[in-house]
Each structure stands twice: as structure tokens, then as C-alpha cells.
Design a protein around this motif. Sequence first.
Motif, PDB file in Angstrom:
ATOM      1  N   ARG A  28       0.856  -1.201   0.000  1.00 12.96           N
ATOM      2  CA  ARG A  28       0.000   0.000   0.000  1.00 12.96           C
ATOM      3  C   ARG A  28       0.883   1.237   0.000  1.00 12.96           C
ATOM      4  NH1 ARG A  28      -5.071   1.582   3.966  1.00 12.96           N
ATOM      5  NH2 ARG A  28      -5.187   3.775   3.382  1.00 12.96           N
ATOM      6  N   GLU A  35      -5.751   8.726  -3.297  1.00 11.73           N
ATOM      7  CA  GLU A  35      -7.088   8.218  -3.607  1.00 11.73           C
ATOM      8  C   GLU A  35      -7.951   9.313  -4.227  1.00 11.73           C
ATOM      9  OE1 GLU A  35     -10.420   5.365  -1.464  1.00 11.73           O
ATOM     10  OE2 GLU A  35      -8.751   6.185  -0.311  1.00 11.73           O
ATOM     11  N   GLU A  41      -7.078   3.182  -5.910  1.00 13.05           N
ATOM     12  CA  GLU A  41      -7.382   2.492  -4.663  1.00 13.05           C
ATOM     13  C   GLU A  41      -6.080   1.974  -4.070  1.00 13.05           C
ATOM     14  OE1 GLU A  41      -8.094   1.513  -1.664  1.00 13.05           O
ATOM     15  OE2 GLU A  41     -10.209   1.380  -2.283  1.00 13.05           O
ATOM     16  N   ARG A  43      -5.510   0.412  -1.476  1.00 12.11           N
ATOM     17  CA  ARG A  43      -5.651  -0.845  -0.733  1.00 12.11           C
ATOM     18  C   ARG A  43      -5.821  -2.048  -1.666  1.00 12.11           C
ATOM     19  NH1 ARG A  43      -9.066   3.098   0.450  1.00 12.11           N
ATOM     20  NH2 ARG A  43      -8.990   4.156   2.471  1.00 12.11           N
ATOM     21  N   ARG A  44      -5.621  -1.878  -2.969  1.00  6.91           N
ATOM     22  CA  ARG A  44      -5.946  -2.949  -3.917  1.00  6.91           C
ATOM     23  C   ARG A  44      -5.263  -4.262  -3.564  1.00  6.91           C
ATOM     24  NH1 ARG A  44      -4.658  -2.676 -10.377  1.00  6.91           N
ATOM     25  NH2 ARG A  44      -2.598  -2.156  -9.555  1.00  6.91           N
ATOM     26  N   HIS A  47      -6.841  -5.816  -0.449  1.00  7.11           N
ATOM     27  CA  HIS A  47      -8.164  -6.384  -0.699  1.00  7.11           C
ATOM     28  C   HIS A  47      -8.063  -7.742  -1.388  1.00  7.11           C
ATOM     29  CE1 HIS A  47     -10.321  -2.198  -0.619  1.00  7.11           C
ATOM     30  NE2 HIS A  47      -9.794  -2.538   0.541  1.00  7.11           N
ATOM     31  N   TYR A 291      -8.001   2.111 -11.978  1.00  8.75           N
ATOM     32  CA  TYR A 291      -8.327   3.368 -11.314  1.00  8.75           C
ATOM     33  C   TYR A 291      -9.833   3.502 -11.090  1.00  8.75           C
ATOM     34  CZ  TYR A 291      -3.704   3.815 -13.208  1.00  8.75           C
ATOM     35  OH  TYR A 291      -2.396   3.561 -13.540  1.00  8.75           O
ATOM     36  N   ARG A 293     -13.198   1.709  -8.407  1.00 12.54           N
ATOM     37  CA  ARG A 293     -13.422   0.987  -7.154  1.00 12.54           C
ATOM     38  C   ARG A 293     -13.500  -0.516  -7.367  1.00 12.54           C
ATOM     39  NH1 ARG A 293     -19.322   0.124  -6.304  1.00 12.54           N
ATOM     40  NH2 ARG A 293     -18.751  -0.405  -4.162  1.00 12.54           N
ATOM     41  N   TRP A 296      -9.807  -3.836  -7.831  1.00  8.74           N
ATOM     42  CA  TRP A 296      -9.335  -4.961  -7.009  1.00  8.74           C
ATOM     43  C   TRP A 296     -10.037  -6.256  -7.405  1.00  8.74           C
ATOM     44  CZ3 TRP A 296     -11.881  -8.328  -3.829  1.00  8.74           C
ATOM     45  CH2 TRP A 296     -13.194  -8.018  -3.466  1.00  8.74           C
ATOM     46  N   ASP A 319     -17.534  -6.500   0.782  1.00 13.58           N
ATOM     47  CA  ASP A 319     -16.620  -5.370   0.980  1.00 13.58           C
ATOM     48  C   ASP A 319     -15.396  -5.882   1.724  1.00 13.58           C
ATOM     49  OD1 ASP A 319     -16.016  -2.369   1.091  1.00 13.58           O
ATOM     50  OD2 ASP A 319     -15.893  -2.955   3.196  1.00 13.58           O
ATOM     51  N   ARG A 467     -12.144   5.368   4.769  1.00 11.21           N
ATOM     52  CA  ARG A 467     -12.850   4.083   4.715  1.00 11.21           C
ATOM     53  C   ARG A 467     -12.526   3.243   5.951  1.00 11.21           C
ATOM     54  NH1 ARG A 467     -13.193   0.328   0.194  1.00 11.21           N
ATOM     55  NH2 ARG A 467     -15.046  -0.179   1.436  1.00 11.21           N
TER      56      ARG A 467
END
Length: 597
Positions: A28, A35, A41, A43-44, A47, A291, A293, A296, A319, A467
Motif C-alpha cells: 500500500r 485516492e 485504490e 488498498r488494492r 483487498h 483506477y 473501485r 481490485w 466489501d 474508509r
Amino acid sequence: MQPRALLYRLRSWLHRRDVSVWYDARYRLPLSGIEVSAGMEPRRADHVAWWLRESSAVPESGFRAPRRISYEDLARVHDADLLESLGRPETLAHVFAVDPSDVPVDEVMTTIRLACGGTLGAARETLRTRAPALNLLGGFHHAGPSSAGGFCPVNDVAVAIAALRAEGFQGHVAVLDLDAHPPDGLALALANDPRRWIGSISGSDWGPLPEVDETVLPEGTGDDGYLDALGALLARMPRPQLAFVLAGGDVLAGDRMGRLGLSLRGTRERDLLVAAELEGVPAVWLPAGGYSRHAWRVLAGTGMALTAGSDEPIPEDYDPLSARFAVVSRALSPVDLGDTGELTAEDLEEALGIRPQRQRLLLGFYTASGMEHALYRFGIFEQLERIGYRNFRAAFDSSGMGERVRLYGEADGEEVLLVELILEKRRVLGVEVLYVHWLSLRNPRAQFSERRPRLPGQEVPGLGLAREAGSMLARMAVRLGVGGVVFRPSHYHTAYAARHEFAFIDPERQGRFEALVRDLKGTSLREATLAVSEGRLRMNGAPYAWEADEMAYWLRESPSEPGEVERERERVHFTVVPPAEADAAVTTRAAPPPAAP
């Protein structure tokens, strides 16, 4: 092409693939503004790793920890001036489209060097095992020998190939670049390697690239057209001794920077077809760009395609952050977080005035130490440390609205406020909820600039942890036994950030908000927020003022009365007018619209 996909699935049914997955929590990027500024994202990789573990697509034994690439290996491809420049925050800020004040150079370069080390480690392993290897960060195809490119400080694929050549590997290498953008840096970095082939399908024409089998598709090309082009490219690909696949997530319809129109199912079919073609070939798979949501989900789907030939979709309501936090929360006992609720000798002594009152409990449960422990276990402290803070301290007190939580950290020898939260238990629609009056996430080390403009209501830039904060509040609600979390967003960007978990309690208000998000698509978040706050919105031609109504995340079934979200969404349409054409600033709340006929 369908027989190829069926063949791949048949083979997967007969034997499960032992795919190695390369991942580190430091994948990360520690850039708190990326973001918002780039739509990326951060956190891809997290996730995807969480999903692959939770779904049992990859066992724990299949995960590998990368090592940082050496500068000796980087220097096999990149010149000294470029590598030296990466030690300056201005260079990295330009690469990642953030402000220099937002760049902790050492931590950013740790992320990049780990990703490059993962690509090299994956290549070595797949050559040894002949099983596919998936690195959850990499595919930096825009970096050339003497220049960095968009989100690509160095070229991990070229560096890995150069390192393998130095170790004696002489086989033919194929690079299949399925990112939405051309492999310009990769073509330059591999120009002098005679035993390489580069094939690419993109949605942007950047001119001819030397010795690249390039297919440029029309803007908006969907699944069928893309897969037809892919079949033709695979037919032209020579059989290699090693392959690198850049399975870009920016080919999805609606991606902020890509121009193609694939569905999630189409990207999975893409990966199944490529995997079938590369059956028996050592192959390294990389995520490249993405790029939106759902980026991921593309990468997680790549892992599912490689391990079991699966075309099963990931559940739409899954999620990963909420699921991860739920797992961590279940591992935290009440003793870790606060008071057990049992009457102790200390309680009696306090009641009789024999001993002083102990520190206050937040909402009658959490101690400050318990809150600090939870923040550590949820990984918040690790992220804060990577952007330059240390020695964290939580403190509780009361405010006029409710109970206040403050989190402090040290930077540059000074203690600064990082998080401020005011909340209480309150009944909404007859249900007791965790009501959030105020939440401020503050990164005082960062600065506002053209790249990171100030949003309405901000005193300092944010931490990039909105988030995580929302997911933690949801876990607090579960712990306290209340029915949900409610807050009242003062600005458009606040509601926009919460829209995936929260919805306006009033269904018609939710419909107008969804229409607003729809009609502002393609407008940057800052411009959209400014248009709303400056009164430059028109709803069905009339001036519109932001409606700061309550939004809720219900842990159980919503107690709201059913309403016409969809009908209201379709009834209203929003337009933005330039500042010069705007009427006098709207300072009163717009009247509720009339009921739909």
C-alpha cells in the motif's frame, strides 16, 4: 476462443494449480492524497490478498513475502540520474500526481522496491516450478531507462528480465501487456534484448512503438471486440520460455483513466484465455493499472482464474475492508478494549470516595488504552507510521454534543492532533445507533496545493483513512449492540466518500443524491464539491442547495419507510453552471421537491 476457455477449466477441475502469490502489507503506497487526486485504490493489493485467503482460493502456504530489489539490479536497466532523482520528494510527487509534502520518500521507495523484488522473486519461482506466479503490485510499464512515467517510477518487468539474464537465463521472453495504455517505457527498456516479444492491446493511440505487436482498439470497446482482438494477438505470440502478463484493471468500463469498456466477466474471460494459451509456460502475472473501485475485483479474479480456472463472480455485496475488520474485531476480547462490566473492589472504593476516579470510559465501554490497542490491531498505526507519525496517544473527554475522542501522534519532535471524533448513542427512527457528530482526519505534515487542493471544511489535508474510519465505527456499533451508525454530511465530498456503505435515511433524498453522483460523473471530486458549496448546481433548471440530511449504515434491516429511490433518481437531473453565471450564493436549504406524478 470458447474451446480454449473450456479446456482451461477442464484442466483446473482435474488438478488444482499451486499458484504462488507475492504480497506484503507495505504494497500500500503511503500517500494519503492519492485516492482523491488519482482515483487510485491504494488498498488494492490488501483487498485481493484478503479475498484470496478468505475464499480459500489460495492457501496460506501459497503466499510469498518479497524482498526489496537491490539498486544493483535497478541499475541494470535505469541510469544513475533517474535512480538518484527518486530520492527527492518532487520526483515521486510528479510520478504519483500528489503534492511533495505528501511523500515520505523512504517509505514510498520501500513499496516500489518490494514490488520489484516481488516480480523478480515470482519470475525465479515460476522458472523453477513452471506454475504461475501472481505479484499483487507491479507492471510498471511506463518507466524507461532514463525516465519515470505515470505511476511507474521504475520498470519492474525489465529489471526482472535483466537480472535473470545476468544469472544466465537465455530463454525467449514474451510480455503480454493487457493494460489499457501502451507499453512505451517497456519498449524502450527492452529495446536491446533480441530474445523478447512484446504484445499489447490498449485503448489509447500514443503512436508507433518500436518492435511492439500493438493493437489499438476504439474507445469503449467491450467484451466481444476485446476478446476477438486478444485471440488474434495470442495466435501471433511465439511460444516463450518465460512470460509476463500485465493483466490491467483499467480496461473496465468507467475506469477513470482507461478508455475501454470491459465488464468484470470480460476481464475474467480474458485471464482464462491467456492462462489457457500459456499452459505449461512459466508465467508471472502483474496487476498494472486500475483506477476504479472495482479494480481490485479484476486482480482478485485473476487469482481465481489462475488457481482454479474459476469464472465465479465475487459477490457484489462483499466489501473486503469491512470483512477484514470484522475478522480482527472478533479476535478482540472485551478485556482488550474496555471495562468488563463486573463490579470490582476498585469500583466500590471509587463510589465511597476512598480512591480517585479512574479515567473515563468512552460510551461506557472503551478505555483509552483499549482504543489504542484496537487501532494497532486494525493496522491504523502502521499506516500512520508510514506517513511519518510515531508515539500515538488516545484521549477522551466531553464536548457540548457528545463524547470526544482525540488521537495524537508525534512528528518532527512535536505532538499533533491526527483524529478528532465526537459521538453518542442516540435513537433514530426508534433504533439506538452510534451517532457521529464530528469526524476529522488530519495530516498536518501535508500541505494544500494545486495537486492537493483544499476541500470545503478542511483545515489541513486528510489522512487517506476515511474508509478505515467508517469500518471501525461499524465494528464499534456491533460491539456496543446498537443498530447502526448515523451521521449528517455537511458537504458533498463527505457523502460521496461514504456512499458505498451509507445511504440517506430519506429514500427520496437518496434518489436525489444518486442522481447528483450520476450527473457529476467525469467531474473531479474537488470541482464537484466546489460547485455544490458555491451554489452552482441546478436541479431541473432551478438553484439547488446541499441537503445535509442524515445518512445511515444499518447493521440490521433498515427501519426506514420504503420510498421511491429509483423514481426520484430518474425524475431529477443536475447541471453545473460556471461561476460567472451562478446566481447569488444559495444560503438556505432547497425546499423538498414535489412528489412525482
